[in-house]
Write an enzyme that holds these catalytic residues in place. Structure first.
Site, PDB file in Angstrom:
ATOM      1  N   LYS A   8       0.787  -1.215   0.008  1.00 30.42           N
ATOM      2  CA  LYS A   8      -0.029   0.029  -0.068  1.00 30.42           C
ATOM      3  C   LYS A   8       0.733   1.228   0.030  1.00 30.42           C
ATOM      4  O   LYS A   8       2.179   1.245   0.341  1.00 30.42           O
ATOM      5  CB  LYS A   8      -0.880   0.015   1.270  1.00 30.42           C
ATOM      6  CG  LYS A   8      -0.369   0.033   2.513  1.00 30.42           C
ATOM      7  CD  LYS A   8       0.411   1.162   2.989  1.00 30.42           C
ATOM      8  CE  LYS A   8       0.915   1.012   4.606  1.00 30.42           C
ATOM      9  NZ  LYS A   8       2.041   2.330   4.732  1.00 30.42           N
ATOM     10  N   ASP A 132      -1.659  -1.309  10.953  1.00 31.56           N
ATOM     11  CA  ASP A 132      -2.072  -1.132   9.518  1.00 31.56           C
ATOM     12  C   ASP A 132      -2.502  -2.726   8.979  1.00 31.56           C
ATOM     13  O   ASP A 132      -2.965  -2.891   7.900  1.00 31.56           O
ATOM     14  CB  ASP A 132      -1.223  -0.535   8.651  1.00 31.56           C
ATOM     15  CG  ASP A 132       0.213  -1.097   8.690  1.00 31.56           C
ATOM     16  OD1 ASP A 132       0.447  -2.084   9.232  1.00 31.56           O
ATOM     17  OD2 ASP A 132       1.075  -0.613   8.042  1.00 31.56           O
TER      18      ASP A 132
END
Length: 266
Positions: A8, A132
Site C-alpha cells: 500500500k 495497519d
C-alpha cells in the site's frame, strides 16, 4: 494454497497526538498498489517457516505470519502448517509489506481450514498483530485514523494514472521515523482534502515524516524532487519511508533514477 499479498501507499500522513498507551493517533489514506509478495501455506507434520527473495531482518519466530498462526491456534484446532513467503515488497519502505503478509495469512487460513470468520472477525485478529494489518483484510482505499487501524471507506480510483514507486537503498526504522515527529492537530482533515482534484494535492496533502527524514536522508528528498521534475502531478514519501511514489498522467522516463534505486512502474 497461495495468495499474493500486495503493498500500500500512504497519500498524506498527519501525526495528530501522542496517546496514553505510547502510540500515536494519526490520519492517512491507505491505497493498495500492485507490488506483491507470494505466500504459500500447506499442511505439514510440523510448523515451519521459510522465505526466499529479499532477506527478512529479525528473528524467524517474530515473523507476523507465525505470530498469526499461534494467535489463531488459541481459538481453533489447527494442524501444523508449512509457511513459505517469497519476499518482493521492499522492507523498511513504508509500504506495509509485513502487515500485508500477516493479513493475507489470516485470510488464507480462514479459507483453507473453513474457520468461518467474518470480515469483522478477521479484521479484529489482524488488528492485534499491527496497526495497519487490518487494512489488508478488505484491501481497498480507506481513510485511516486513530492508530491507523480504524477505517472509513472512500471513493478513490487512480487507475487512470500511472503510479511509479522509487525505493532508495535506505532502510528507515520505525524508531528513527518517530524520533523527529511533533504531533500537531490538523486544521483540514485528509478525509476532505482527498476529494479535491489531484492537481491540488501538492498544495495541501503532506506527510509529517518527511521533514525530519529528508533532513537526515537527502537522497530521499532528492527522489521526490526528481519525480516532480519528471512531471509528477503529486509525489510523496509513503508512510515512514524510505520509498517515494509519484502519480503521473503518463508513463515517465525515469531511467536516470534506476541506477541507484529500485523503480516500480505500476
Amino acid at each position: 494454497m497461495i495468495l499474493f499479498p500486495n503493498a500500500k501507499i500512504n497519500i498524506g500522513l498527519n501525526i495528530t497526538e501522542r496517546r496514553p498507551d505510547g502510540y500515536h493517533n494519526l490520519e492517512t489514506i491507505f491505497y493498495p498498489i500492485a507490488i506483491k509478495d507470494a505466500l504459500e501455506v500447506v499442511v505439514s507434520d510440523e510448523l515451519t517457516f521459510s522465505s526466499s527473495g529479499l532477506d527478512i531482518p529479525g528473528r524467524v519466530e517474530d515473523n507476523l505470519c507465525l505470530k498469526g498462526y499461534h494467535m489463531l491456534k488459541k481459538d481453533f484446532d489447527l494442524p501444523p502448517v508449512s509457511i513459505h513467503l517469497h519476499k518482493n515488497i521492499p522492507i523498511g519502505a513504508g509500504l506495509g509489506g509485513g502487515s500485508a503478509d500477516a493479513a493475507f495469512f489470516i485470510r488464507l487460513m480462514n479459507e483453507q481450514f473453513n474457520l468461518c470468520l467474518s470480515v469483522d472477525e478477521m479484521t479484529g485478529y489482524a488488528r492485534r498483530l499491527g496497526a495497519d494489518c487490518a487494512f489488508f483484510i478488505e484491501n481497498k482505499p480507506v481513510f485511516a485514523f486513530e492508530r491507523g487501524d480504524e477505517f472509513e471507506t472512500i471513493k478513490l480510483d487512480l487507475s487512470a494514472y500511472k503510479i511509479v514507486l522509487v525505493m532508495p537503498d535506505i532502510h528507515i526504522s520505525t524508531s528513527e521515523a518517530f524520533s523527529g515527529i511533533k504531533p500537531t492537530p490538523v486544521k483540514d482533515s485528509l478525509l476532505e482534502l482527498i476529494s479535491e482534484p489531484i492537481t491540488e494535492w501538492k498544495k495541501h496533502i503532506k506527510n509529517d515524516f518527511e521533514t525530519s527524514i529528508f533532513k537526515n536522508h537527502i537522497e530521499i528528498r532528492g527522489v521526490k524532487a526528481a519525480l516532480y521534475e519528471a512531471g509528477a502531478i503529486y509525489a510523496s514519501m509513503s508512510g515512514s519511508g524510505a520509498s517515494v511514489f509519484g502519480i503521473f498522467d503518463h508513463t515517465p522516463d525515469l531511467g536516470f533514477l534506476e541506477a541507484d534505486n529500485e523503480v516500480f512502474y505500476l
